[in-house]
Design a protein around this motif. Structure first.
Motif, short mmCIF file in Angstrom:
data_model
loop_
_atom_site.label_atom_id
_atom_site.label_comp_id
_atom_site.label_asym_id
_atom_site.label_seq_id
_atom_site.Cartn_x
_atom_site.Cartn_y
_atom_site.Cartn_z
N LEU A 155 0.86 -1.17 0.00
CA LEU A 155 0.00 0.00 0.00
C LEU A 155 0.90 1.23 0.00
CD1 LEU A 155 -2.73 1.50 0.38
CD2 LEU A 155 -2.45 1.13 2.85
N VAL A 156 0.73 2.09 -1.02
CA VAL A 156 1.53 3.31 -1.13
C VAL A 156 0.59 4.50 -1.03
CG1 VAL A 156 3.21 4.58 -2.50
CG2 VAL A 156 3.14 2.08 -2.65
N GLU A 157 0.87 5.39 -0.08
CA GLU A 157 -0.01 6.52 0.18
C GLU A 157 0.74 7.84 0.02
OE1 GLU A 157 -2.81 5.59 3.70
OE2 GLU A 157 -1.00 4.40 4.07
N HIS A 158 0.04 8.82 -0.55
CA HIS A 158 0.59 10.18 -0.64
C HIS A 158 -0.56 11.15 -0.82
CE1 HIS A 158 3.58 13.28 -1.33
NE2 HIS A 158 2.85 13.71 -2.35
N ASP A 159 -0.57 12.20 0.00
CA ASP A 159 -1.62 13.23 -0.07
C ASP A 159 -3.03 12.63 -0.04
OD1 ASP A 159 0.14 15.32 -0.05
OD2 ASP A 159 0.00 15.77 -2.19
N GLY A 160 -3.21 11.60 0.77
CA GLY A 160 -4.52 11.00 0.93
C GLY A 160 -4.92 10.02 -0.15
N PHE A 161 -4.06 9.83 -1.17
CA PHE A 161 -4.36 8.88 -2.25
C PHE A 161 -3.75 7.54 -1.88
CE2 PHE A 161 -3.92 6.81 -6.36
CZ PHE A 161 -5.04 7.24 -7.06
N VAL A 215 -9.59 2.19 -1.36
CA VAL A 215 -8.52 1.99 -2.34
C VAL A 215 -8.83 2.88 -3.55
CG1 VAL A 215 -7.32 0.34 -3.82
CG2 VAL A 215 -8.17 -0.38 -1.57
N ASP A 216 -7.86 3.69 -3.96
CA ASP A 216 -8.06 4.61 -5.08
C ASP A 216 -7.60 4.05 -6.41
OD1 ASP A 216 -9.16 6.97 -3.67
OD2 ASP A 216 -7.22 6.94 -2.66
N ALA A 217 -6.62 3.14 -6.41
CA ALA A 217 -6.12 2.55 -7.65
C ALA A 217 -5.29 1.32 -7.31
CB ALA A 217 -5.29 3.54 -8.46
N VAL A 218 -5.17 0.42 -8.27
CA VAL A 218 -4.35 -0.78 -8.13
C VAL A 218 -3.43 -0.89 -9.34
CG1 VAL A 218 -4.37 -3.31 -8.09
CG2 VAL A 218 -6.04 -2.04 -6.73
N PHE A 219 -2.18 -1.26 -9.09
CA PHE A 219 -1.22 -1.56 -10.16
C PHE A 219 -0.77 -3.00 -9.98
CE2 PHE A 219 3.08 -2.11 -11.69
CZ PHE A 219 3.09 -1.48 -12.93
N ILE A 220 -0.90 -3.79 -11.04
CA ILE A 220 -0.48 -5.20 -11.01
C ILE A 220 0.73 -5.36 -11.93
CG2 ILE A 220 -1.12 -7.58 -11.55
CD1 ILE A 220 -2.62 -6.45 -9.13
N SER A 221 1.83 -5.87 -11.36
CA SER A 221 3.07 -5.98 -12.14
C SER A 221 2.99 -7.06 -13.22
CB SER A 221 4.26 -6.25 -11.21
OG SER A 221 4.10 -7.50 -10.53
N HIS A 222 2.35 -8.19 -12.88
CA HIS A 222 2.23 -9.28 -13.86
C HIS A 222 1.18 -10.28 -13.38
CE1 HIS A 222 5.10 -10.96 -10.97
NE2 HIS A 222 4.90 -12.15 -11.48
N GLY A 223 0.89 -11.27 -14.21
CA GLY A 223 -0.25 -12.12 -14.00
C GLY A 223 -0.06 -13.36 -13.16
N PRO A 232 4.69 6.09 -19.62
CA PRO A 232 4.50 6.85 -18.39
C PRO A 232 3.03 6.82 -17.99
CG PRO A 232 4.62 8.37 -20.24
CD PRO A 232 4.84 6.98 -20.81
N LEU A 233 2.76 6.91 -16.71
CA LEU A 233 1.40 6.88 -16.20
C LEU A 233 1.23 7.98 -15.16
CD1 LEU A 233 1.07 3.04 -15.49
CD2 LEU A 233 0.18 4.23 -17.50
N ASP A 234 0.06 8.56 -15.12
CA ASP A 234 -0.32 9.45 -14.02
C ASP A 234 -1.38 8.72 -13.20
OD1 ASP A 234 1.23 11.87 -14.49
OD2 ASP A 234 0.03 12.10 -16.31
N ILE A 235 -1.03 8.39 -11.95
CA ILE A 235 -1.94 7.66 -11.06
C ILE A 235 -2.13 8.53 -9.82
CG2 ILE A 235 -2.39 5.50 -9.86
CD1 ILE A 235 -0.31 4.14 -11.62
N GLY A 236 -3.24 9.26 -9.76
CA GLY A 236 -3.44 10.20 -8.67
C GLY A 236 -2.29 11.18 -8.62
N PRO A 237 -1.66 11.34 -7.44
CA PRO A 237 -0.54 12.28 -7.32
C PRO A 237 0.79 11.71 -7.79
CG PRO A 237 -0.94 11.27 -5.21
CD PRO A 237 -2.01 10.74 -6.14
N PHE A 238 0.78 10.45 -8.19
CA PHE A 238 2.03 9.78 -8.57
C PHE A 238 2.31 9.94 -10.06
CE2 PHE A 238 0.35 7.32 -4.95
CZ PHE A 238 1.40 7.45 -4.06
#
Length: 247
Positions: free
Chosen positions: A23-29, A52-60, A120-126
């Motif tokens: 779980l990675v959090e920043h600025d409430g995201f 949970v605001d978003a999920v990133f899956i590295s592989h299957g 590149p991706l923009d995921i909330g504040p990241f």
């Protein structure tokens, strides 16, 4: 930026622990990186499913994504479902875990964001950079930048110059270390050792190293010692409940 370890076991979860999940959090995201076996109960010990605001899956592989299924169930099989959850993954990476339920059952629970490794991706504040890293299945490492801090996560990978580039000058590198020093011949090029992770962290100039994906039964002290052999920074082993604040 704050990282909370949900699990750090490779292959299957040992007693009282869980497979890959952070779980990675920043600025409430709240962003979750991987959801392997047994990670959802750990996650729910920190936040509710609808937080949970978003999920990133590295592989299957299921030790990285199996608990996406119960997370989506927890969000949609209720009287007041939250908005659809953004889920970032490589094409086809989620096919098996989404097929666990009848067609369409979880469709409203998530919004798929497929990407090509390197995008590149923009995921909330990241601000995120992705990179294809060598594994049995296509695997995307991710580099997250926010608030002047950088976290890099490899997913599963063999040793590669791309790991060094992913983690270049990162404040924290979360690196696969399935083995302590010697990777079996049939896994070389697809998985890494703690010793290799330490050397790659040193090559990248990463500020701290967190070893993850250790096989159940691995001596954590031995893994840490192997990493320290080639790396002068702080080394820790990912265990459920560990919290790291990047200031």
């Amino acid at each position: 930026m704050r990282l909370t370890v949900l699990g750090g076991c490779g292959v299957w979860p040992e007693a009282g622990q869980a497979c890959s999940g952070f779980l990675v959090e920043h600025d409430g995201f709240r962003l979750v990186l991987d959801l392997g076996y047994a990670t959802l109960p750990r996650l729910l010990g920190h936040i509710t499913a609808d937080q949970v605001d978003a999920v990133f899956i590295s592989h299957g592989h299921p030790d990285h994504c199996a608990d996406l299924n119960p997370l989506l169930r927890a969000r949609t099989l209720r009287d007041d479902p939250p908005p659809s959850l953004p889920v970032y993954a490589l094409p086809g990476a989620l096919d098996a875990v989404l097929a666990l339920d009848r067609p369409g059952m979880l469709e409203a629970a998530y919004v798929p964001h497929e990407f090509t490794a390197g995008d590149p991706l923009d995921i909330g504040p990241f601000r995120a950079q992705t990179r294809l890293l060598p594994h049995y299945l296509p695997n995307a490492g991710i580099r997250l930048a926010a608030g002047g801090r950088v976290l890099a996560y490899t997913g599963d990978t063999g040793p590669s110059p791309d790991v060094v580039e992913l983690a270049r000058d990162a404040d924290l590198l979360v690196a696969e270390a399935t083995y302590v020093t010697r990777v079996p011949e049939d896994s070389q090029g697809h998985q890494s050792s703690a010793r290799q992770a330490g050397r790659q962290a040193a090559g990248a100039g990463a500020g701290r190293l967190l070893l993850t994906h250790l096989r159940p039964g691995t001596d954590h002290a031995a893994a840490r010692a192997a990493a320290v052999d080639g790396y002068g920074g702080e080394v820790e082993v990912a265990t459920a409940g560990l919290v790291i604040d990047l200031h």
